[in-house]
Design a protein around this motif. Sequence first.
Motif, PDB file in Angstrom:
ATOM      1  N   ALA A 137     -24.611 -26.712   0.325  1.00 57.69           N
ATOM      2  CA  ALA A 137     -25.390 -26.333   1.318  1.00 57.69           C
ATOM      3  C   ALA A 137     -27.086 -25.534   0.863  1.00 57.69           C
ATOM      4  O   ALA A 137     -27.407 -25.990  -0.335  1.00 57.69           O
ATOM      5  CB  ALA A 137     -24.141 -24.477   1.306  1.00 57.69           C
ATOM      6  N   PRO A 138     -27.867 -25.555   2.046  1.00 51.68           N
ATOM      7  CA  PRO A 138     -28.913 -25.359   1.961  1.00 51.68           C
ATOM      8  C   PRO A 138     -29.241 -24.054   1.025  1.00 51.68           C
ATOM      9  O   PRO A 138     -28.461 -22.836   1.019  1.00 51.68           O
ATOM     10  CB  PRO A 138     -29.552 -24.857   3.407  1.00 51.68           C
ATOM     11  CG  PRO A 138     -28.055 -25.308   4.124  1.00 51.68           C
ATOM     12  CD  PRO A 138     -27.187 -25.910   2.981  1.00 51.68           C
ATOM     13  N   GLY A 139     -29.676 -24.922  -0.313  1.00 47.73           N
ATOM     14  CA  GLY A 139     -30.927 -23.307  -1.087  1.00 47.73           C
ATOM     15  C   GLY A 139     -29.927 -23.205  -2.115  1.00 47.73           C
ATOM     16  O   GLY A 139     -30.084 -22.284  -2.592  1.00 47.73           O
ATOM     17  N   LYS A 140     -28.338 -23.672  -1.941  1.00 49.22           N
ATOM     18  CA  LYS A 140     -27.415 -23.983  -2.928  1.00 49.22           C
ATOM     19  C   LYS A 140     -27.275 -24.764  -3.772  1.00 49.22           C
ATOM     20  O   LYS A 140     -27.853 -26.094  -3.487  1.00 49.22           O
ATOM     21  CB  LYS A 140     -25.624 -23.312  -3.171  1.00 49.22           C
ATOM     22  CG  LYS A 140     -26.122 -22.109  -1.810  1.00 49.22           C
ATOM     23  CD  LYS A 140     -24.995 -21.396  -1.354  1.00 49.22           C
ATOM     24  CE  LYS A 140     -25.476 -20.004  -0.740  1.00 49.22           C
ATOM     25  NZ  LYS A 140     -22.914 -19.696  -0.331  1.00 49.22           N
ATOM     26  N   GLU A 141     -26.750 -24.640  -5.152  1.00 47.87           N
ATOM     27  CA  GLU A 141     -26.946 -25.747  -6.327  1.00 47.87           C
ATOM     28  C   GLU A 141     -25.008 -26.669  -5.849  1.00 47.87           C
ATOM     29  O   GLU A 141     -24.353 -25.733  -5.041  1.00 47.87           O
ATOM     30  CB  GLU A 141     -26.209 -25.476  -7.568  1.00 47.87           C
ATOM     31  CG  GLU A 141     -27.529 -24.873  -8.149  1.00 47.87           C
ATOM     32  CD  GLU A 141     -27.215 -24.390  -9.799  1.00 47.87           C
ATOM     33  OE1 GLU A 141     -28.600 -24.131 -10.382  1.00 47.87           O
ATOM     34  OE2 GLU A 141     -26.410 -24.287 -10.492  1.00 47.87           O
ATOM     35  N   ARG A 142     -24.936 -27.933  -5.897  1.00 46.19           N
ATOM     36  CA  ARG A 142     -24.377 -28.593  -5.643  1.00 46.19           C
ATOM     37  C   ARG A 142     -22.892 -28.206  -6.397  1.00 46.19           C
ATOM     38  O   ARG A 142     -23.003 -27.430  -7.546  1.00 46.19           O
ATOM     39  CB  ARG A 142     -24.119 -30.184  -6.350  1.00 46.19           C
ATOM     40  CG  ARG A 142     -23.193 -31.289  -5.605  1.00 46.19           C
ATOM     41  CD  ARG A 142     -24.174 -32.579  -6.072  1.00 46.19           C
ATOM     42  NE  ARG A 142     -24.935 -32.901  -4.753  1.00 46.19           N
ATOM     43  CZ  ARG A 142     -25.290 -34.367  -5.319  1.00 46.19           C
ATOM     44  NH1 ARG A 142     -25.076 -34.918  -6.344  1.00 46.19           N
ATOM     45  NH2 ARG A 142     -26.612 -34.287  -4.647  1.00 46.19           N
ATOM     46  N   GLU A 143     -21.805 -28.050  -6.097  1.00 44.70           N
ATOM     47  CA  GLU A 143     -20.936 -26.805  -6.317  1.00 44.70           C
ATOM     48  C   GLU A 143     -19.602 -28.376  -6.422  1.00 44.70           C
ATOM     49  O   GLU A 143     -19.539 -29.024  -4.917  1.00 44.70           O
ATOM     50  CB  GLU A 143     -20.614 -26.090  -6.166  1.00 44.70           C
ATOM     51  CG  GLU A 143     -20.023 -25.836  -4.592  1.00 44.70           C
ATOM     52  CD  GLU A 143     -18.861 -24.962  -4.407  1.00 44.70           C
ATOM     53  OE1 GLU A 143     -18.817 -23.805  -5.349  1.00 44.70           O
ATOM     54  OE2 GLU A 143     -19.221 -24.636  -2.479  1.00 44.70           O
TER      55      GLU A 143
END
Length: 119
Positions: free
Chosen positions: A39-45
Amino acid sequence: VQLVESGGGSVQAGGSLTLSCAASGYTVSSFCMVWFRQAPGKEREGVAAIDSDGSTVYADSVKGRFAISQDNAKNTLYLQMNSLKPEDTAMYYCAAERDTYCSGDVGYWGQGTQVTVSS
């Protein structure tokens, strides 16, 4: 090796989408396959994974709502997403690991497909 995702789109909360990942130059049933999202501004999970014997694992945030599967005849990986929430909005990536069992050693990535869930 090429991984091509499709099936993303915009949906209202509570809706469903099915993502597909068509593989070439790689046999999805022989290795661990993973769906990631960012998601924008978040780390890949990591969202869901399936290894060569069909064992699956899910992130807590999607358990009971998402299902990972594969069609060996089509050499395609799927992610069925139900009861979608706005927080599921992200770019979703298909990834192929180098091992038969999931170890985190991702060797190949798809280009991603966008999923947007509106409230």
